[in-house]
Motif scaffolding. Structure first.
Motif, short mmCIF file in Angstrom:
data_model
loop_
_atom_site.label_atom_id
_atom_site.label_comp_id
_atom_site.label_asym_id
_atom_site.label_seq_id
_atom_site.Cartn_x
_atom_site.Cartn_y
_atom_site.Cartn_z
N MET A 19 0.85 -1.21 0.00
CA MET A 19 0.00 0.00 0.00
C MET A 19 0.88 1.25 0.00
N SER A 20 0.48 2.24 -0.77
CA SER A 20 1.22 3.51 -0.83
C SER A 20 1.13 4.21 0.52
N PRO A 21 2.22 4.92 0.93
CA PRO A 21 2.19 5.64 2.20
C PRO A 21 1.19 6.77 2.21
N THR A 22 0.69 7.18 1.02
CA THR A 22 -0.30 8.25 0.98
C THR A 22 -1.72 7.72 1.09
N ALA A 23 -1.89 6.38 1.13
CA ALA A 23 -3.23 5.81 1.15
C ALA A 23 -3.78 5.69 2.57
N ARG A 24 -3.00 5.99 3.57
CA ARG A 24 -3.45 5.93 4.95
C ARG A 24 -2.77 7.05 5.72
N PRO A 25 -3.25 7.39 6.90
CA PRO A 25 -2.58 8.45 7.67
C PRO A 25 -1.11 8.13 7.88
N ARG A 26 -0.26 9.15 7.70
CA ARG A 26 1.17 8.94 7.81
C ARG A 26 1.60 8.97 9.27
N SER A 27 2.56 8.10 9.60
CA SER A 27 3.16 8.15 10.93
C SER A 27 4.08 9.36 11.01
N ARG A 28 4.51 9.68 12.21
CA ARG A 28 5.42 10.82 12.38
C ARG A 28 6.72 10.59 11.63
N ILE A 29 7.21 9.35 11.60
CA ILE A 29 8.44 9.04 10.88
C ILE A 29 8.24 9.23 9.39
N GLN A 30 7.11 8.76 8.88
CA GLN A 30 6.83 8.92 7.45
C GLN A 30 6.71 10.40 7.08
N GLN A 31 6.04 11.16 7.91
CA GLN A 31 5.90 12.59 7.64
C GLN A 31 7.26 13.28 7.68
N ARG A 32 8.07 12.90 8.66
CA ARG A 32 9.41 13.50 8.76
C ARG A 32 10.23 13.14 7.54
N ASN A 33 10.18 11.89 7.10
CA ASN A 33 10.96 11.49 5.93
C ASN A 33 10.52 12.24 4.67
N ARG A 34 9.21 12.44 4.52
CA ARG A 34 8.72 13.22 3.38
C ARG A 34 9.27 14.64 3.43
N GLU A 35 9.26 15.24 4.60
CA GLU A 35 9.77 16.61 4.74
C GLU A 35 11.26 16.67 4.45
N VAL A 36 12.02 15.67 4.91
CA VAL A 36 13.45 15.62 4.64
C VAL A 36 13.70 15.49 3.15
N ILE A 37 12.93 14.63 2.49
CA ILE A 37 13.08 14.43 1.05
C ILE A 37 12.75 15.72 0.29
N LEU A 38 11.66 16.37 0.66
CA LEU A 38 11.26 17.58 -0.04
C LEU A 38 12.26 18.70 0.17
N ASP A 39 12.83 18.81 1.37
CA ASP A 39 13.83 19.84 1.60
C ASP A 39 15.09 19.55 0.79
N ALA A 40 15.49 18.28 0.74
CA ALA A 40 16.66 17.91 -0.07
C ALA A 40 16.38 18.16 -1.55
N ALA A 41 15.17 17.84 -2.00
CA ALA A 41 14.81 18.06 -3.40
C ALA A 41 14.82 19.54 -3.73
N LEU A 42 14.35 20.37 -2.81
CA LEU A 42 14.37 21.81 -3.02
C LEU A 42 15.80 22.29 -3.24
N GLU A 43 16.72 21.79 -2.43
CA GLU A 43 18.12 22.17 -2.57
C GLU A 43 18.67 21.74 -3.93
N VAL A 44 18.38 20.52 -4.32
CA VAL A 44 18.93 19.98 -5.57
C VAL A 44 18.29 20.65 -6.79
N PHE A 45 16.97 20.79 -6.79
CA PHE A 45 16.30 21.41 -7.93
C PHE A 45 16.68 22.88 -8.07
N SER A 46 16.83 23.59 -6.95
CA SER A 46 17.16 25.02 -7.05
C SER A 46 18.58 25.23 -7.56
N LEU A 47 19.45 24.23 -7.36
CA LEU A 47 20.83 24.33 -7.84
C LEU A 47 20.99 23.84 -9.28
N HIS A 48 20.30 22.75 -9.61
CA HIS A 48 20.55 22.07 -10.88
C HIS A 48 19.39 22.16 -11.87
#
Length: 204
Positions: free
Chosen positions: A1-30
């Motif tokens: 099951m996709s992690p977006t198909a049910r309420p996210r745990s705190r760890i899942q939410q934190r990992n999404r935020e970490v990924i999005l922040d890293a992606a922001l850094e990479v996309f804004s540079l490259h």
């Protein structure tokens, strides 16, 4: 099951935020084309399979960032109060946009990169929510002009000029700081300059 198909745990939410922040850094540079999932995973400190659990493609990471960014970008214009004092409202909008450029330079460069590519992932939002908001505020500006409370200029191009003169300090920050030198604070200096510029332009 996709992690977006049910309420996210705190760890899942934190990992999404970490990924999005890293992606922001990479996309804004490259940029979108130059960025890779491997780079995003490395900056996030996660394995690529772990990243793919949350976002199955680079396109989905990019779209998630842009979707969250649009509201941030529109909020300063939404806050312009039709019942307020016209020049004060416009100058406050200029200040909010300049503060946004100062506080969110990566987001500004991400947005600029998407527009330069022809807005393939944001065209619907730009032609929808953004256009409607600009039309709404242009009507307010036109009313203020008709009432003689501010000088008459093209209201849409006034909004465009505010975007250009504030976002420049984020999108071309390296150039701005190189020209001014380390002893200058470009954002505080720009604030005073832009206030004078728009006051002189708009005073009847």
């Amino acid at each position: 099951m996709s992690p977006t198909a049910r309420p996210r745990s705190r760890i899942q939410q934190r990992n999404r935020e970490v990924i999005l922040d890293a992606a922001l850094e990479v996309f804004s540079l490259h940029g979108f084309r130059g960025a890779t999932l491997d780079q995003i995973a490395e900056v996030a400190g996660l394995s690529k399979p772990n990243l793919l659990y949350y976002f199955p493609s680079k396109e989905e990471v990019h779209t998630a960032l842009l979707t969250g960014l649009l509201d941030t970008w529109l909020d300063p214009l939404r806050a312009m109060n039709p019942a307020g004092q016209p020049l004060q409202e416009i100058l406050a909008y200029v200040r909010r946009k300049l503060d946004l450029a100062r506080d969110f330079p990566r987001e500004s460069r991400l947005f600029a990169g998407e527009i330069l590519q022809g807005a393939p992932r944001m065209r619907a939002a730009i032609e929808g929510d953004l256009r409607r908001l600009v039309e709404e505020k242009a009507a307010v500006l036109t009313r203020w002009m008709d009432e003689g409370r501010i000088a008459r200029v093209d209201p849409v191009h006034l909004v465009f000029s505010i975007w250009a003169l504030t976002q420049h300090y984020a999108d071309f920050e390296v150039q701005v700081r190189a020209v001014l030198g380390s002893e200058h604070d470009p954002f505080s200096e720009a604030g005073g300059f832009l206030e004078t510029l728009f006051t002189r332009l708009l005073t009847p």
